[in-house]
Enzyme design. Structure first.
Site, PDB file in Angstrom:
ATOM      1  CB  CYS A 148      -4.638-107.717  78.184  1.00  0.00           C
ATOM      2  SG  CYS A 148      -3.308-107.971  76.981  1.00  0.00           S
ATOM      3  CG  ASP A 172      -7.571-106.069  70.749  1.00  0.00           C
ATOM      4  OD1 ASP A 172      -6.374-105.774  70.590  1.00  0.00           O
ATOM      5  OD2 ASP A 172      -8.029-106.484  71.816  1.00  0.00           O
ATOM      6  CG  HIS A 212      -5.739-104.318  73.566  1.00  0.00           C
ATOM      7  ND1 HIS A 212      -6.101-105.652  73.644  1.00  0.00           N
ATOM      8  CD2 HIS A 212      -4.948-104.082  74.638  1.00  0.00           C
ATOM      9  CE1 HIS A 212      -5.539-106.188  74.722  1.00  0.00           C
ATOM     10  NE2 HIS A 212      -4.837-105.248  75.339  1.00  0.00           N
TER      11      HIS A 212
END
Length: 359
Positions: free
Chosen positions: A146, A301, A330
């Site tokens: 991320c 995601d 995600h």
């Protein structure tokens, strides 16, 4: 004479055992404390302010090159180590890697002036040096997830430390697109929307605001209870749901200086993609990255779109580079521990025969 029982086609027989498990588990969730997160065996080898570097030794070491894991500044790092059977860290140590995990901690009001420059240079680069000294290895693999992937890519482009491999998961590189509403992005880019006054007022952004922001932007942070009710009879699923629910509600705070920098330099001006970003007086140019590179995105995601990650492939100078998209969300790949399997598949052949130095 025959007798019909009305309604039998409309009301299937219930599985009593399954329903009992479902409602018992739902009652457990509503009445019990949040689950305790037990980390993979570890040692603290470095600390600066709220930030800690954890060392997780391999169960049976098979790879010479250790892994340095970096997660987002916006969330708690234990999403990468949520318990046996689901832990990314644990999955990597079981596959023979020594793992160093950078835990940013949660800043207080006294930390409001810490910038991205500070975090990347004073914290992360120094922690990476410590990991290299501790491991005795001459090279290390840098893995970012991320916003931690964004930070990892930035450091990899400006540091002289020996990074053997760079792996980035669900990484935002192009900030001109994303899950932020189009009107917000347009306002940020044109200067009609700014978080500067809000940030100056709070100095350090409270975790409650960040949780609310994420919940508005992504269903991940709603911990959808419909899915829970549907699968509440599955105890393994319920346990993972409880860990995810705890993590989503346990957001970290964020320093005001870094928050302003993130929105102004990345979202507003998209300086990382354009090659205009400066960190610690060093120009961030992703073409300086020449080591083997592995980038992967998640097909479902809702926080980082794959088109935000893909541009990095054309910006780096690496000859050995791979981009893949995996089925999942995600957070779900982290909760299932699949990240470890994905990383290992690519890293294993690139993590051997590193020269050693004394500790």
């Amino acid at each position: 004479m025959s007798t019909k029982v009305l309604g039998t086609n409309f009301f299937p027989l219930l599985n009593i055992e399954k329903e009992t498990k479902r409602w018992n588990n739902l009652y457990k969730i509503m009445t019990e404390h949040k689950p305790e997160i037990v980390p993979t065996p570890r040692q603290r080898i470095w600390k600066k302010n709220k930030t800690t570097l954890w060392y997780h030794p391999a169960k049976d070491k098979k790879h010479d090159v250790p892994i340095f894991l970096v997660y987002s500044l916006l969330n708690k790092v234990y999403i990468l180590d949520v318990g046996e059977g689901s832990s990314v860290v644990g999955g990597l140590t079981e596959r023979g890697y020594d793992v160093y995990l950078l835990d940013w901690g949660s800043p207080g009001l006294e930390d409001s002036d810490i910038t991205l420059d500070n975090y990347i240079i004073d914290y992360m680069e120094n922690a990476l040096k410590r990991a290299l000294r501790h491991s005795g290895a001459k090279e290390i693999s840098l893995a970012g997830y991320c916003l931690g992937g964004t930070i990892a890519a930035i450091l990899a482009s400006i540091t002289k430390l020996p990074i053997r491999n760079l792996t980035l998961a669900a990484v935002p590189i192009d900030f001109s697109i994303g899950i932020v509403p189009d009107k917000w992005l347009e306002g940020l880019q044109k200067g009609s929307l700014s978080f500067d006054q809000f940030t100056d007022a709070h100095e350090t952004i409270p975790s409650e605001f960040l949780y609310l922001m994420f919940r508005v932007l992504s269903p991940v942070y709603g911990s959808p209870k419909i899915n829970l009710i549907t699968r509440a009879h599955d105890e393994e699923y319920v346990e993972k749901w409880r860990r995810m629910d705890k993590w989503t509600k346990d957001t970290a705070s964020f320093t005001g200086a870094a928050f302003k920098q993130m929105f102004n330099d990345l979202y507003k001006d998209n300086k990382l993609l354009k090659g205009d970003l400066m960190i610690g007086g060093r120009k961030v140019d992703l073409k300086n990255i020449t080591c083997p590179l592995f980038v992967f995105s998640c097909s479902r995601d809702t926080l980082v779109l794959d088109k935000q990650s893909l541009p990095v492939m054309d910006l780096v100078s690496s000859e050995d580079k791979t981009y893949e998209v995996y089925e999942g969300g995600h957070v779900s790949l982290a909760l299932t521990g699949v990240f470890a399997e994905i990383w290992d598949k690519w890293l294993s052949s690139r993590s051997l025969d590193a020269e050693k130095e004394p500790v």
